[in-house]
Design a protein around this motif. Structure first.
Motif, mmCIF file in Angstrom:
data_model
loop_
_atom_site.group_PDB
_atom_site.id
_atom_site.type_symbol
_atom_site.label_atom_id
_atom_site.label_comp_id
_atom_site.label_asym_id
_atom_site.label_seq_id
_atom_site.Cartn_x
_atom_site.Cartn_y
_atom_site.Cartn_z
ATOM 1 N N LEU A 94 -8.998 3.352 10.267
ATOM 2 C CA LEU A 94 -7.702 3.247 9.302
ATOM 3 C C LEU A 94 -8.062 1.722 8.644
ATOM 4 C CD1 LEU A 94 -5.062 4.134 8.381
ATOM 5 C CD2 LEU A 94 -3.941 2.800 10.406
ATOM 6 N N LEU A 95 -8.374 0.669 9.189
ATOM 7 C CA LEU A 95 -8.495 -0.423 8.541
ATOM 8 C C LEU A 95 -9.690 -0.313 7.456
ATOM 9 C CD1 LEU A 95 -8.208 -3.133 11.490
ATOM 10 C CD2 LEU A 95 -6.723 -2.802 9.612
ATOM 11 N N GLY A 96 -10.676 0.293 7.725
ATOM 12 C CA GLY A 96 -11.817 0.528 7.036
ATOM 13 C C GLY A 96 -11.338 1.382 5.622
ATOM 14 N N ALA A 97 -10.603 2.363 5.830
ATOM 15 C CA ALA A 97 -10.178 3.160 4.836
ATOM 16 C C ALA A 97 -9.126 2.449 3.820
ATOM 17 C CB ALA A 97 -9.360 4.251 5.466
ATOM 18 N N MET A 98 -8.351 1.505 4.544
ATOM 19 C CA MET A 98 -7.435 0.652 3.809
ATOM 20 C C MET A 98 -8.271 -0.388 2.786
ATOM 21 S SD MET A 98 -4.464 -0.030 6.464
ATOM 22 C CE MET A 98 -3.654 -0.930 5.269
ATOM 23 N N VAL A 99 -9.331 -0.778 3.195
ATOM 24 C CA VAL A 99 -10.153 -1.827 2.580
ATOM 25 C C VAL A 99 -10.831 -1.238 1.346
ATOM 26 C CG1 VAL A 99 -12.275 -3.066 2.747
ATOM 27 C CG2 VAL A 99 -10.484 -3.540 4.632
ATOM 28 N N TYR A 100 -11.224 0.286 1.887
ATOM 29 C CA TYR A 100 -11.950 0.981 0.841
ATOM 30 C C TYR A 100 -11.234 1.240 -0.304
ATOM 31 C CZ TYR A 100 -14.337 4.756 -1.650
ATOM 32 O OH TYR A 100 -14.751 5.679 -2.571
ATOM 33 N N TRP A 101 -10.024 1.633 -0.148
ATOM 34 C CA TRP A 101 -8.898 2.190 -0.908
ATOM 35 C C TRP A 101 -8.380 1.140 -1.735
ATOM 36 C CZ3 TRP A 101 -3.798 0.576 -1.798
ATOM 37 C CH2 TRP A 101 -3.057 1.127 -2.725
ATOM 38 N N GLY A 102 -8.512 -0.267 -1.329
ATOM 39 C CA GLY A 102 -7.885 -1.269 -1.710
ATOM 40 C C GLY A 102 -8.966 -1.802 -3.000
ATOM 41 N N ASN A 103 -10.271 -1.758 -2.677
ATOM 42 C CA ASN A 103 -11.257 -2.165 -3.184
ATOM 43 C C ASN A 103 -11.295 -1.067 -4.696
ATOM 44 O OD1 ASN A 103 -13.956 -3.357 -4.003
ATOM 45 N ND2 ASN A 103 -14.656 -1.434 -3.980
ATOM 46 N N MET A 104 -10.994 0.134 -4.565
ATOM 47 C CA MET A 104 -11.107 1.146 -5.374
ATOM 48 C C MET A 104 -10.089 1.038 -6.480
ATOM 49 S SD MET A 104 -13.750 2.614 -5.307
ATOM 50 C CE MET A 104 -13.486 3.770 -6.697
ATOM 51 N N HIS A 105 -8.976 0.543 -5.859
ATOM 52 C CA HIS A 105 -7.748 0.269 -6.626
ATOM 53 C C HIS A 105 -8.074 -0.956 -7.599
ATOM 54 C CE1 HIS A 105 -3.380 0.294 -7.831
ATOM 55 N NE2 HIS A 105 -3.558 -1.059 -7.488
ATOM 56 N N ILE A 106 -8.560 -1.857 -7.091
ATOM 57 C CA ILE A 106 -8.805 -3.283 -7.769
ATOM 58 C C ILE A 106 -9.843 -2.631 -8.988
ATOM 59 C CG2 ILE A 106 -10.043 -5.233 -7.882
ATOM 60 C CD1 ILE A 106 -8.934 -5.725 -5.251
ATOM 61 N N VAL A 107 -10.854 -1.941 -8.642
ATOM 62 C CA VAL A 107 -11.972 -1.705 -9.712
ATOM 63 C C VAL A 107 -11.215 -0.937 -10.866
ATOM 64 C CG1 VAL A 107 -13.748 -0.069 -10.329
ATOM 65 C CG2 VAL A 107 -13.831 -1.814 -8.233
ATOM 66 N N GLU A 108 -10.319 0.056 -10.433
ATOM 67 C CA GLU A 108 -9.643 1.153 -11.331
ATOM 68 C C GLU A 108 -8.639 0.287 -12.381
ATOM 69 O OE1 GLU A 108 -8.065 4.724 -9.958
ATOM 70 O OE2 GLU A 108 -10.006 5.173 -9.087
ATOM 71 N N HIS A 109 -8.055 -0.842 -12.122
ATOM 72 C CA HIS A 109 -7.111 -1.504 -12.481
ATOM 73 C C HIS A 109 -7.489 -2.678 -13.066
ATOM 74 C CE1 HIS A 109 -4.680 1.540 -10.384
ATOM 75 N NE2 HIS A 109 -3.748 1.200 -11.393
ATOM 76 N N GLY A 110 -8.957 -2.949 -13.219
ATOM 77 C CA GLY A 110 -9.607 -4.091 -13.986
ATOM 78 C C GLY A 110 -9.715 -5.223 -13.396
ATOM 79 N N GLY A 111 -9.536 -5.261 -11.955
ATOM 80 C CA GLY A 111 -9.699 -6.610 -11.226
ATOM 81 C C GLY A 111 -11.105 -7.092 -11.230
ATOM 82 N N GLU A 112 -12.284 -6.338 -11.300
ATOM 83 C CA GLU A 112 -13.528 -6.670 -11.453
ATOM 84 C C GLU A 112 -14.079 -6.699 -12.861
ATOM 85 O OE1 GLU A 112 -15.995 -4.254 -8.782
ATOM 86 O OE2 GLU A 112 -14.860 -4.641 -7.099
ATOM 87 N N LEU A 113 -13.393 -6.577 -13.858
ATOM 88 C CA LEU A 113 -13.805 -6.809 -15.224
ATOM 89 C C LEU A 113 -13.535 -8.014 -15.582
ATOM 90 C CD1 LEU A 113 -12.853 -3.123 -16.602
ATOM 91 C CD2 LEU A 113 -15.085 -4.048 -15.629
#
Length: 228
Positions: free
Chosen positions: A53-72
């Motif tokens: 569950l913790l791994g899934a939450m980390v993955y989801w959070g990372n994808m959310h950041i990517v899609e919303h510009g956090g890594e640009l």
């Protein structure tokens, strides 16, 4: 082996009621395991489900950041704010792909003479590409020849004669697809609208004119029959 020993807390007495102390509820018993005569504490492992569950939450959070510009980085990616906007810029069909490729080639090889806006440089003798009858002909056979071997001598464009400058040949510098791409870009930019140039046609004309020496003249080009 000694059995676990229960330790009970002594009963607690409350304030006397009617002269008699009141006994309070007993505290829960605590089981203490002894190992070698000494108390020992055991440690249970973390449940696998919780780790997943913790791994899934980390993955989801990372994808959310990517899609919303956090890594640009806005200094590099601006004015875009997320990768989906950049993804939407990718050409969706063959003509769009050629136009995108042709735009890059035009900027590298052609814009210094014909200008980024395609209006040419009359003072230096470079004719406009915007609205040019040579560019917008349905059959691009003549302009393909111009790109491959260059152009020399006067040429009339939109009722005005240009002739001081000579266009360089790009036969040895550009591949068939690159010639098709840059011409497709020119024929579909700045308000121009004409059919896509087929790389196969460029290949055919390249082979037919392989023994052509020197640049074309407008007079020679006008002898090339165009298809309707």
């Amino acid at each position: 082996m000694k059995k676990p020993r229960k330790q009970n807390s002594p009963p607690q007495q409350g304030p006397p009621v009617g002269g008699k102390p009141v006994e309070q509820a007993k505290a829960p018993s605590v089981v203490v395991k002894e190992a070698g005569g000494e108390p020992a504490v055991s440690r249970n492992s973390v449940p696998v489900l919780l780790i997943a569950l913790l791994g899934a939450m980390v993955y989801w959070g990372n994808m959310h950041i990517v899609e919303h510009g956090g890594e640009l980085d806005a200094r590099v990616q601006g004015p875009y704010v997320n990768w989906k906007q950049i993804e939407s810029l990718k050409p969706q069909d063959e003509s769009a792909r050629l136009i995108a490729q042709g735009g890059r080639i035009f900027g590298q090889y052609c814009s210094s003479c014909h200008m980024p806006d395609g209006n040419g440089n009359a003072s230096s003798g470079f004719p406009p590409l915007v609205g040019s009858e040579w560019v917008l002909a349905k059959d691009p056979s003549r302009i393909i020849r111009i790109v491959l071997n260059g152009l020399g001598g006067p040429i009339n464009v939109k009722g005005k004669e240009f002739g001081q400058a000579q266009m360089l040949p790009w036969r040895d510098s550009l591949k068939d697809e690159e010639v098709a791409a840059v011409l497709t870009y020119v024929r579909n930019s700045w308000g121009n609208k004409a059919p896509v140039v087929d790389p196969a046609l460029v290949k055919k004309i390249r082979a037919e004119t392989s023994d052509k020496g020197g640049p074309w003249t407008a007079e020679d080009l006008l002898k090339v029959l165009l298809k309707d």
